[in-house]
Design an enzyme around this catalytic site. Structure first.
Site, PDB file in Angstrom:
ATOM      1  CG  HIS A 136      20.589  64.141  38.518  1.00 27.71           C
ATOM      2  ND1 HIS A 136      21.174  65.378  38.539  1.00 27.71           N
ATOM      3  CD2 HIS A 136      20.945  63.570  37.340  1.00 27.71           C
ATOM      4  CE1 HIS A 136      21.854  65.562  37.422  1.00 27.71           C
ATOM      5  NE2 HIS A 136      21.732  64.478  36.678  1.00 27.71           N
ATOM      6  CD  GLU A 137      19.221  60.521  35.536  1.00 30.89           C
ATOM      7  OE1 GLU A 137      18.832  60.932  34.427  1.00 30.89           O
ATOM      8  OE2 GLU A 137      20.406  60.598  35.903  1.00 30.89           O
ATOM      9  CG  HIS A 140      18.225  65.129  33.478  1.00 32.09           C
ATOM     10  ND1 HIS A 140      18.950  66.226  33.053  1.00 32.09           N
ATOM     11  CD2 HIS A 140      19.104  64.338  34.137  1.00 32.09           C
ATOM     12  CE1 HIS A 140      20.200  66.098  33.434  1.00 32.09           C
ATOM     13  NE2 HIS A 140      20.324  64.968  34.116  1.00 32.09           N
TER      14      HIS A 140
END
Length: 192
Positions: A136-137, A140
């Site tokens: 998920h990071e 980003h």
């Protein structure tokens, strides 16, 4: 509950908003600078400064320590693998010595990307769960969300200046009442 990325972004925007307000008041009251253009230039300068020093502020606020592969080999290898799959450079890997379980991504661009996990999340999640959070990071970073949020923060500054200029300063000196009313309408729309 807001994610740590969002909370840090909001904190930085508030911090630079306060600096901007101080500089704006100093320009107006200290140097009698009026007009919209100097304030818009100031807004873009503040965003540029935020872009330059934002990562250092996040590091300091979150007490980030960057690690080497030998220190946390599984964590480092997960991030390397995810970066390879995302086709982006491997970000710097950091640990925040905070017990709150969280992870966050920050940096100016893909080459300056950083992924950080807290001690709390390392103690809480198993390897698969941690890999999902790191993925998920990584998204980003790949989607340039951090840069987008920084650049997006210029919009409230510009709207605030339009509001303040048209509502308070823009119609002074106009002899026609109708022009003054348009200034107030434009100012209120910018505020909204």
């Amino acid at each position: 509950m807001l994610s740590l990325n969002l909370r840090l972004s909001i904190l930085l925007i508030i911090f630079f908003g306060i600096l901007y307000l101080i500089a704006s008041l100093l320009m107006f009251y200290g140097f009698n600078v009026t007009g919209i253009l100097p304030h818009l230039i100031l807004a873009f300068v503040m965003i540029f400064i935020q872009y330059l020093i934002g990562p250092q502020l996040v590091q300091m606020l979150m007490r980030v320590k960057y690690i080497r592969k030998e220190e946390y080999p599984q964590l480092y290898e997960m991030i390397e693998d995810l970066a390879r799959k995302a086709n982006i450079p491997t970000p710097k890997v950091g640990i925040s010595y905070i017990n709150v379980p969280n992870a966050f991504a920050f940096g100016r661009n893909l080459r300056d990307g950083r992924i950080c996990v807290t001690k709390g999340i390392l103690e809480l999640l198993n390897q698969e769960e941690l890999k999902a959070v790191l993925g998920h990071e990584m998204a980003h970073l790949k989607n340039r969300d951090v840069l987008f949020i920084t650049l997006l923060s210029v919009i409230p500054l510009v709207m605030y200046n339009l509001y303040r200029y048209f509502l308070f300063f823009g119609y002074y000196g106009n002899r026609r009442r109708q022009n003054a009313n348009y200034g107030v309408i434009i100012g209120l729309l910018a505020l909204i």
